[in-house]
Design a protein around this motif. Structure first.
Motif, PDB file in Angstrom:
ATOM      1  N   SER A  98       0.832  -1.208   0.000  1.00  0.00           N
ATOM      2  CA  SER A  98       0.000   0.000   0.000  1.00  0.00           C
ATOM      3  C   SER A  98       0.863   1.253   0.000  1.00  0.00           C
ATOM      4  CB  SER A  98      -0.912   0.021   1.225  1.00  0.00           C
ATOM      5  OG  SER A  98      -1.837  -1.027   1.152  1.00  0.00           O
ATOM      6  N   GLN A  99       1.976   1.188   0.696  1.00  0.00           N
ATOM      7  CA  GLN A  99       2.877   2.336   0.761  1.00  0.00           C
ATOM      8  C   GLN A  99       3.398   2.695  -0.628  1.00  0.00           C
ATOM      9  OE1 GLN A  99       6.227   1.777   3.359  1.00  0.00           O
ATOM     10  NE2 GLN A  99       6.903   3.892   3.160  1.00  0.00           N
ATOM     11  N   ASP A 100       3.833   1.688  -1.384  1.00  0.00           N
ATOM     12  CA  ASP A 100       4.288   1.937  -2.758  1.00  0.00           C
ATOM     13  C   ASP A 100       3.155   2.463  -3.621  1.00  0.00           C
ATOM     14  OD1 ASP A 100       6.975   1.332  -2.611  1.00  0.00           O
ATOM     15  OD2 ASP A 100       6.739  -0.730  -3.307  1.00  0.00           O
ATOM     16  N   TYR A 101       1.976   1.877  -3.480  1.00  0.00           N
ATOM     17  CA  TYR A 101       0.828   2.298  -4.280  1.00  0.00           C
ATOM     18  C   TYR A 101       0.504   3.769  -4.020  1.00  0.00           C
ATOM     19  CZ  TYR A 101      -3.689   1.720  -6.682  1.00  0.00           C
ATOM     20  OH  TYR A 101      -4.752   1.822  -7.549  1.00  0.00           O
ATOM     21  N   ARG A 102       0.478   4.158  -2.752  1.00  0.00           N
ATOM     22  CA  ARG A 102       0.200   5.564  -2.412  1.00  0.00           C
ATOM     23  C   ARG A 102       1.270   6.484  -2.987  1.00  0.00           C
ATOM     24  NH1 ARG A 102      -0.547   3.135   2.529  1.00  0.00           N
ATOM     25  NH2 ARG A 102       1.246   4.204   3.409  1.00  0.00           N
ATOM     26  N   ARG A 103       2.521   6.045  -2.938  1.00  0.00           N
ATOM     27  CA  ARG A 103       3.614   6.856  -3.479  1.00  0.00           C
ATOM     28  C   ARG A 103       3.421   7.081  -4.978  1.00  0.00           C
ATOM     29  NH1 ARG A 103       8.832   5.870  -5.540  1.00  0.00           N
ATOM     30  NH2 ARG A 103       8.609   3.638  -5.219  1.00  0.00           N
ATOM     31  N   PHE A 104       3.068   6.039  -5.705  1.00  0.00           N
ATOM     32  CA  PHE A 104       2.852   6.182  -7.148  1.00  0.00           C
ATOM     33  C   PHE A 104       1.607   7.013  -7.459  1.00  0.00           C
ATOM     34  CE2 PHE A 104       6.094   3.005  -7.489  1.00  0.00           C
ATOM     35  CZ  PHE A 104       6.709   3.305  -8.697  1.00  0.00           C
ATOM     36  N   LEU A 105       0.591   6.923  -6.618  1.00  0.00           N
ATOM     37  CA  LEU A 105      -0.588   7.779  -6.812  1.00  0.00           C
ATOM     38  C   LEU A 105      -0.229   9.245  -6.596  1.00  0.00           C
ATOM     39  CD1 LEU A 105      -3.379   5.636  -5.104  1.00  0.00           C
ATOM     40  CD2 LEU A 105      -3.091   6.073  -7.565  1.00  0.00           C
ATOM     41  N   ARG A 106       0.651   9.516  -5.635  1.00  0.00           N
ATOM     42  CA  ARG A 106       1.104  10.898  -5.427  1.00  0.00           C
ATOM     43  C   ARG A 106       1.948  11.381  -6.607  1.00  0.00           C
ATOM     44  NH1 ARG A 106       1.320   9.044  -0.042  1.00  0.00           N
ATOM     45  NH2 ARG A 106       3.510   8.506  -0.236  1.00  0.00           N
ATOM     46  N   ILE A 107       2.768  10.502  -7.161  1.00  0.00           N
ATOM     47  CA  ILE A 107       3.543  10.863  -8.355  1.00  0.00           C
ATOM     48  C   ILE A 107       2.585  11.155  -9.510  1.00  0.00           C
ATOM     49  CG2 ILE A 107       5.164   9.995 -10.093  1.00  0.00           C
ATOM     50  CD1 ILE A 107       6.510   8.396  -7.753  1.00  0.00           C
ATOM     51  N   SER A 108       1.542  10.349  -9.629  1.00  0.00           N
ATOM     52  CA  SER A 108       0.523  10.566 -10.658  1.00  0.00           C
ATOM     53  C   SER A 108      -0.106  11.945 -10.498  1.00  0.00           C
ATOM     54  CB  SER A 108      -0.538   9.466 -10.557  1.00  0.00           C
ATOM     55  OG  SER A 108      -1.531   9.637 -11.516  1.00  0.00           O
ATOM     56  N   PRO A 127      -9.997  15.890  -8.435  1.00  0.00           N
ATOM     57  CA  PRO A 127     -10.625  15.520  -7.167  1.00  0.00           C
ATOM     58  C   PRO A 127     -10.870  14.009  -7.050  1.00  0.00           C
ATOM     59  CG  PRO A 127     -12.216  16.632  -8.581  1.00  0.00           C
ATOM     60  CD  PRO A 127     -10.879  16.728  -9.250  1.00  0.00           C
ATOM     61  N   THR A 128     -11.078  13.345  -8.174  1.00  0.00           N
ATOM     62  CA  THR A 128     -11.290  11.902  -8.157  1.00  0.00           C
ATOM     63  C   THR A 128     -10.010  11.185  -7.741  1.00  0.00           C
ATOM     64  OG1 THR A 128     -12.885  12.179  -9.944  1.00  0.00           O
ATOM     65  CG2 THR A 128     -12.161   9.951  -9.511  1.00  0.00           C
ATOM     66  N   LEU A 129      -8.890  11.631  -8.279  1.00  0.00           N
ATOM     67  CA  LEU A 129      -7.595  11.068  -7.909  1.00  0.00           C
ATOM     68  C   LEU A 129      -7.298  11.330  -6.432  1.00  0.00           C
ATOM     69  CD1 LEU A 129      -4.929   9.664  -8.633  1.00  0.00           C
ATOM     70  CD2 LEU A 129      -4.105  11.854  -9.524  1.00  0.00           C
ATOM     71  N   ASN A 130      -7.561  12.555  -5.965  1.00  0.00           N
ATOM     72  CA  ASN A 130      -7.338  12.876  -4.553  1.00  0.00           C
ATOM     73  C   ASN A 130      -8.208  12.023  -3.636  1.00  0.00           C
ATOM     74  OD1 ASN A 130      -5.323  14.829  -4.817  1.00  0.00           O
ATOM     75  ND2 ASN A 130      -6.812  16.415  -5.270  1.00  0.00           N
ATOM     76  N   ALA A 131      -9.459  11.829  -4.012  1.00  0.00           N
ATOM     77  CA  ALA A 131     -10.370  11.010  -3.203  1.00  0.00           C
ATOM     78  C   ALA A 131      -9.892   9.557  -3.174  1.00  0.00           C
ATOM     79  CB  ALA A 131     -11.793  11.095  -3.754  1.00  0.00           C
ATOM     80  N   TYR A 132      -9.442   9.064  -4.318  1.00  0.00           N
ATOM     81  CA  TYR A 132      -8.954   7.691  -4.373  1.00  0.00           C
ATOM     82  C   TYR A 132      -7.703   7.532  -3.513  1.00  0.00           C
ATOM     83  CZ  TYR A 132      -7.578   3.142  -6.132  1.00  0.00           C
ATOM     84  OH  TYR A 132      -7.227   1.814  -6.226  1.00  0.00           O
ATOM     85  N   LEU A 133      -6.806   8.492  -3.569  1.00  0.00           N
ATOM     86  CA  LEU A 133      -5.603   8.449  -2.743  1.00  0.00           C
ATOM     87  C   LEU A 133      -5.973   8.437  -1.259  1.00  0.00           C
ATOM     88  CD1 LEU A 133      -2.555   8.476  -2.335  1.00  0.00           C
ATOM     89  CD2 LEU A 133      -2.602  10.955  -2.710  1.00  0.00           C
ATOM     90  N   ARG A 134      -6.930   9.274  -0.862  1.00  0.00           N
ATOM     91  CA  ARG A 134      -7.392   9.272   0.535  1.00  0.00           C
ATOM     92  C   ARG A 134      -7.975   7.915   0.916  1.00  0.00           C
ATOM     93  NH1 ARG A 134      -9.159  14.359  -0.862  1.00  0.00           N
ATOM     94  NH2 ARG A 134     -11.301  13.640  -1.162  1.00  0.00           N
ATOM     95  N   SER A 135      -8.737   7.339   0.017  1.00  0.00           N
ATOM     96  CA  SER A 135      -9.353   6.038   0.271  1.00  0.00           C
ATOM     97  C   SER A 135      -8.298   4.950   0.465  1.00  0.00           C
ATOM     98  CB  SER A 135     -10.276   5.675  -0.903  1.00  0.00           C
ATOM     99  OG  SER A 135     -10.728   4.355  -0.799  1.00  0.00           O
ATOM    100  N   VAL A 136      -7.296   4.939  -0.398  1.00  0.00           N
ATOM    101  CA  VAL A 136      -6.221   3.956  -0.282  1.00  0.00           C
ATOM    102  C   VAL A 136      -5.450   4.182   1.019  1.00  0.00           C
ATOM    103  CG1 VAL A 136      -4.024   3.188  -1.307  1.00  0.00           C
ATOM    104  CG2 VAL A 136      -6.031   3.545  -2.760  1.00  0.00           C
ATOM    105  N   SER A 137      -5.219   5.439   1.359  1.00  0.00           N
ATOM    106  CA  SER A 137      -4.502   5.760   2.597  1.00  0.00           C
ATOM    107  C   SER A 137      -5.301   5.334   3.822  1.00  0.00           C
ATOM    108  CB  SER A 137      -4.204   7.255   2.675  1.00  0.00           C
ATOM    109  OG  SER A 137      -3.334   7.627   1.630  1.00  0.00           O
ATOM    110  N   LYS A 138      -6.601   5.595   3.791  1.00  0.00           N
ATOM    111  CA  LYS A 138      -7.470   5.219   4.911  1.00  0.00           C
ATOM    112  C   LYS A 138      -7.517   3.706   5.060  1.00  0.00           C
ATOM    113  CE  LYS A 138     -11.175   7.613   5.575  1.00  0.00           C
ATOM    114  NZ  LYS A 138     -12.530   8.190   5.487  1.00  0.00           N
ATOM    115  N   SER A 139      -7.598   2.998   3.954  1.00  0.00           N
ATOM    116  CA  SER A 139      -7.629   1.537   3.958  1.00  0.00           C
ATOM    117  C   SER A 139      -6.333   0.975   4.534  1.00  0.00           C
ATOM    118  CB  SER A 139      -7.843   1.019   2.539  1.00  0.00           C
ATOM    119  OG  SER A 139      -7.782  -0.373   2.497  1.00  0.00           O
TER     120      SER A 139
END
Length: 139
Positions: free
Chosen positions: A61-71, A108-120
Motif C-alpha cells: 500500500s505504501q508503494d501504491y500511495r507513493r505512485f498515486l502521489r507521483i501521478s 478531485p477523483t484522484l485525490n479522493a482515491y488516494l485518501r481512500s487507499v490511505s485510509k484503507s
C-alpha cells in the motif's frame, strides 16, 4: 494490500482520456513546438496513467500511495504545460477548456482515491496491531 485492477479504475480511464486528447492536439503542431512543449506535455499527461498502473502492480500500500502521489504530480505538471501551450498559442481556448474539463474531473477523483487507499492502509495497520497485541496477551 488487495490487488487492484487499474484498468477498472475511473481515475485510470480519465487519465487515458486526457492523454489521448493531449496527443491528438500535439500531433497537429509543427516540429519545433512538438519537440519543445509538445513532448513535455505528452510525457506529463501519459505519466498520470502510467503511475496509476505501475503503483497498482507494486506489492505494498505504501508503494501504491507513493505512485498515486507521483501521478498527482504529473497531473499538475500537465496543467503547467497546458498553460505554456495556450500562452504560446499552440492550443485554442476551446481545446484548453476541453482539457481542463477532464482535469477538473480527474483531480478531485484522484485525490479522493488516494485518501481512500490511505485510509484503507491505516485501518489495516490498526487491525494488524490489535491482532499482534491480542496474541502477545495470550502468552
Amino acid at each position: 494490500m488487495a490487488k487492484v485492477n487499474f484498468e477498472n479504475l475511473r481515475i485510470y480511464h480519465l487519465s487515458e482520456k486526457l492523454a489521448d486528447r493531449v496527443w491528438k492536439s500535439v500531433s497537429l503542431w509543427d516540429g519545433f513546438a512538438q519537440d519543445t512543449v509538445g513532448k513535455q506535455l505528452v510525457r506529463a499527461a501519459d505519466s498520470i496513467g502510467a503511475n496509476i498502473a505501475e503503483g497498482s502492480g507494486r506489492g505494498s500500500s505504501q508503494d501504491y500511495r507513493r505512485f498515486l502521489r507521483i501521478s498527482r504530480g504529473s497531473l499538475y505538471e500537465t496543467l503547467r504545460w497546458l498553460r505554456r501551450a495556450y500562452s504560446r498559442k499552440l492550443i485554442t481556448a476551446k481545446e484548453t477548456t476541453e482539457l481542463r474539463s477532464i482535469i477538473s474531473e480527474l483531480s478531485p477523483t484522484l485525490n479522493a482515491y488516494l485518501r481512500s487507499v490511505s485510509k484503507s492502509a491505516a485501518s489495516s495497520k490498526v487491525v494488524v496491531a490489535r491482532s499482534t497485541k491480542d496474541q502477545s496477551s495470550k502468552t
